[in-house]
Design a protein around this motif. Structure first.
Motif, PDB file in Angstrom:
ATOM      1  N   GLN A   1     -22.297  15.858  42.202  1.00 18.24           N
ATOM      2  CA  GLN A   1     -22.277  15.845  43.708  1.00 18.24           C
ATOM      3  C   GLN A   1     -21.820  17.067  44.358  1.00 18.24           C
ATOM      4  O   GLN A   1     -21.065  17.648  43.941  1.00 18.24           O
ATOM      5  CB  GLN A   1     -21.248  14.680  44.063  1.00 18.24           C
ATOM      6  N   VAL A   2     -22.747  17.311  45.574  1.00 21.94           N
ATOM      7  CA  VAL A   2     -22.546  18.415  46.208  1.00 21.94           C
ATOM      8  C   VAL A   2     -21.644  18.329  47.385  1.00 21.94           C
ATOM      9  O   VAL A   2     -21.680  17.196  47.802  1.00 21.94           O
ATOM     10  CB  VAL A   2     -23.868  18.949  46.990  1.00 21.94           C
ATOM     11  N   GLN A   3     -20.828  19.271  47.411  1.00 22.08           N
ATOM     12  CA  GLN A   3     -19.760  19.229  48.368  1.00 22.08           C
ATOM     13  C   GLN A   3     -19.812  20.387  49.459  1.00 22.08           C
ATOM     14  O   GLN A   3     -20.167  21.507  49.176  1.00 22.08           O
ATOM     15  CB  GLN A   3     -18.356  18.933  47.889  1.00 22.08           C
ATOM     16  N   LEU A   4     -19.635  20.225  50.634  1.00 23.41           N
ATOM     17  CA  LEU A   4     -19.915  21.340  51.724  1.00 23.41           C
ATOM     18  C   LEU A   4     -18.456  21.096  52.449  1.00 23.41           C
ATOM     19  O   LEU A   4     -18.165  20.161  53.103  1.00 23.41           O
ATOM     20  CB  LEU A   4     -21.221  21.069  52.765  1.00 23.41           C
ATOM     21  N   VAL A   5     -17.915  22.274  52.571  1.00 27.26           N
ATOM     22  CA  VAL A   5     -16.742  22.421  53.226  1.00 27.26           C
ATOM     23  C   VAL A   5     -16.841  23.325  54.501  1.00 27.26           C
ATOM     24  O   VAL A   5     -16.943  24.702  54.097  1.00 27.26           O
ATOM     25  CB  VAL A   5     -15.454  22.650  52.461  1.00 27.26           C
ATOM     26  N   GLU A   6     -16.638  22.967  55.577  1.00 30.28           N
ATOM     27  CA  GLU A   6     -16.659  23.793  56.710  1.00 30.28           C
ATOM     28  C   GLU A   6     -15.089  24.528  57.024  1.00 30.28           C
ATOM     29  O   GLU A   6     -14.210  23.874  56.794  1.00 30.28           O
ATOM     30  CB  GLU A   6     -17.379  23.356  58.048  1.00 30.28           C
ATOM     31  N   SER A   7     -15.215  25.632  57.696  1.00 28.49           N
ATOM     32  CA  SER A   7     -13.946  25.989  58.435  1.00 28.49           C
ATOM     33  C   SER A   7     -14.321  26.980  59.471  1.00 28.49           C
ATOM     34  O   SER A   7     -15.541  27.464  59.650  1.00 28.49           O
ATOM     35  CB  SER A   7     -12.919  26.876  57.125  1.00 28.49           C
ATOM     36  N   VAL A  23     -18.741  26.413  52.822  1.00 32.50           N
ATOM     37  CA  VAL A  23     -18.786  26.614  51.190  1.00 32.50           C
ATOM     38  C   VAL A  23     -19.342  25.529  50.563  1.00 32.50           C
ATOM     39  O   VAL A  23     -18.847  24.378  50.855  1.00 32.50           O
ATOM     40  CB  VAL A  23     -17.496  27.035  50.916  1.00 32.50           C
ATOM     41  N   ALA A  24     -20.334  25.897  49.691  1.00 30.99           N
ATOM     42  CA  ALA A  24     -21.029  24.781  48.961  1.00 30.99           C
ATOM     43  C   ALA A  24     -20.240  24.727  47.485  1.00 30.99           C
ATOM     44  O   ALA A  24     -19.899  26.003  46.912  1.00 30.99           O
ATOM     45  CB  ALA A  24     -22.557  25.006  48.665  1.00 30.99           C
ATOM     46  N   SER A  25     -20.324  23.449  46.995  1.00 33.91           N
ATOM     47  CA  SER A  25     -19.624  23.390  45.480  1.00 33.91           C
ATOM     48  C   SER A  25     -20.268  23.971  44.418  1.00 33.91           C
ATOM     49  O   SER A  25     -20.036  24.144  43.587  1.00 33.91           O
ATOM     50  CB  SER A  25     -19.439  21.858  45.332  1.00 33.91           C
ATOM     51  N   GLY A  26     -21.778  24.293  44.762  1.00 34.82           N
ATOM     52  CA  GLY A  26     -22.739  24.979  43.767  1.00 34.82           C
ATOM     53  C   GLY A  26     -23.540  25.950  44.402  1.00 34.82           C
ATOM     54  O   GLY A  26     -23.359  26.222  45.480  1.00 34.82           O
ATOM     55  N   LYS A  75     -21.256  34.148  47.417  1.00 35.96           N
ATOM     56  CA  LYS A  75     -20.137  33.182  47.682  1.00 35.96           C
ATOM     57  C   LYS A  75     -20.588  31.698  47.774  1.00 35.96           C
ATOM     58  O   LYS A  75     -19.741  30.970  48.290  1.00 35.96           O
ATOM     59  CB  LYS A  75     -19.640  33.930  48.787  1.00 35.96           C
ATOM     60  N   ASN A  76     -21.626  31.279  47.837  1.00 32.71           N
ATOM     61  CA  ASN A  76     -22.365  30.063  47.878  1.00 32.71           C
ATOM     62  C   ASN A  76     -22.105  29.659  49.643  1.00 32.71           C
ATOM     63  O   ASN A  76     -21.514  28.317  49.664  1.00 32.71           O
ATOM     64  CB  ASN A  76     -21.748  29.196  47.096  1.00 32.71           C
ATOM     65  N   THR A  77     -22.148  30.539  50.374  1.00 34.38           N
ATOM     66  CA  THR A  77     -21.685  30.324  51.728  1.00 34.38           C
ATOM     67  C   THR A  77     -22.638  30.640  52.744  1.00 34.38           C
ATOM     68  O   THR A  77     -23.353  31.500  52.482  1.00 34.38           O
ATOM     69  CB  THR A  77     -20.327  31.019  51.884  1.00 34.38           C
ATOM     70  N   ILE A  78     -22.726  29.789  53.716  1.00 33.67           N
ATOM     71  CA  ILE A  78     -23.409  30.225  55.002  1.00 33.67           C
ATOM     72  C   ILE A  78     -22.267  30.230  56.166  1.00 33.67           C
ATOM     73  O   ILE A  78     -21.340  29.694  56.094  1.00 33.67           O
ATOM     74  CB  ILE A  78     -24.430  29.215  55.230  1.00 33.67           C
ATOM     75  N   PHE A  79     -22.926  31.042  57.046  1.00 34.52           N
ATOM     76  CA  PHE A  79     -21.913  31.171  58.393  1.00 34.52           C
ATOM     77  C   PHE A  79     -22.867  31.048  59.505  1.00 34.52           C
ATOM     78  O   PHE A  79     -23.908  31.102  59.631  1.00 34.52           O
ATOM     79  CB  PHE A  79     -21.636  32.912  58.340  1.00 34.52           C
ATOM     80  N   LEU A  80     -21.945  30.820  60.597  1.00 31.13           N
ATOM     81  CA  LEU A  80     -22.465  30.797  61.795  1.00 31.13           C
ATOM     82  C   LEU A  80     -21.765  31.728  62.894  1.00 31.13           C
ATOM     83  O   LEU A  80     -20.485  31.239  63.019  1.00 31.13           O
ATOM     84  CB  LEU A  80     -22.527  29.365  62.469  1.00 31.13           C
ATOM     85  N   ASP A 103     -30.256  14.920  51.425  1.00 29.36           N
ATOM     86  CA  ASP A 103     -29.440  16.156  52.204  1.00 29.36           C
ATOM     87  C   ASP A 103     -27.962  15.825  52.103  1.00 29.36           C
ATOM     88  O   ASP A 103     -27.437  14.716  51.894  1.00 29.36           O
ATOM     89  CB  ASP A 103     -29.866  16.004  53.425  1.00 29.36           C
ATOM     90  N   TYR A 104     -27.250  16.810  52.253  1.00 34.02           N
ATOM     91  CA  TYR A 104     -25.620  16.616  52.070  1.00 34.02           C
ATOM     92  C   TYR A 104     -25.150  17.399  53.265  1.00 34.02           C
ATOM     93  O   TYR A 104     -25.522  18.260  54.185  1.00 34.02           O
ATOM     94  CB  TYR A 104     -25.193  17.597  51.021  1.00 34.02           C
ATOM     95  N   TRP A 105     -23.889  16.465  53.777  1.00 31.65           N
ATOM     96  CA  TRP A 105     -23.349  16.956  55.078  1.00 31.65           C
ATOM     97  C   TRP A 105     -21.770  17.385  54.751  1.00 31.65           C
ATOM     98  O   TRP A 105     -21.175  16.710  53.830  1.00 31.65           O
ATOM     99  CB  TRP A 105     -23.300  15.948  56.127  1.00 31.65           C
ATOM    100  N   GLY A 106     -21.305  18.259  55.569  1.00 35.03           N
ATOM    101  CA  GLY A 106     -19.971  18.478  55.393  1.00 35.03           C
ATOM    102  C   GLY A 106     -19.293  17.540  56.473  1.00 35.03           C
ATOM    103  O   GLY A 106     -19.590  16.875  57.157  1.00 35.03           O
TER     104      GLY A 106
END
Length: 115
Positions: A1-7, A23-26, A75-80, A103-106
């Protein structure tokens, strides 16, 4: 299961800047596209910026020239990166990832712009 965590959300004055991270879990290589959406109180969720696996970037007209979406594959990360923030940018910002038919959501991060 994909997890997305925003900060990275928070309170900022108009004209200021913030950088959101997701940050994505994969590995994000597996996603066709990753996006930032936002939802303001009483409004529908709207797309803000998208980065496709090939690197193409698409922005909402309301943020063009002010926001930049980017990715760090290692880093399996996207930024804004958000600059010249306006009161109307106040919203909960969500990260979305699309892979094949899924599709997956944080959980979202709050951005509040004050005058």
């Amino acid at each position: 299961q994909v997890q997305l965590v925003e900060s990275g959300g928070g309170l900022v004055q108009a004209g200021g800047s913030l950088r959101l991270s997701c940050v994505a879990s994969g590995s994000i290589f597996s996603f066709n596209a990753m996006s930032w959406y936002r939802q303001a109180p009483g409004k529908q969720r709207e797309a803000v910026a998208t980065i496709a696996s090939g690197g193409i970037r698409v922005y909402a007209d309301s943020v063009k020239g002010r926001f930049t979406i980017s990715r760090d594959n290692a880093k399996n990360t996207i930024f804004l990166q958000m600059t010249m923030l306006k009161l109307e940018d106040t919203a909960v910002y969500y990260c979305r990832a699309v892979r094949s038919n899924f599709d997956y959501w944080g959980q979202g991060t709050q951005v509040t712009v004050s005058s």
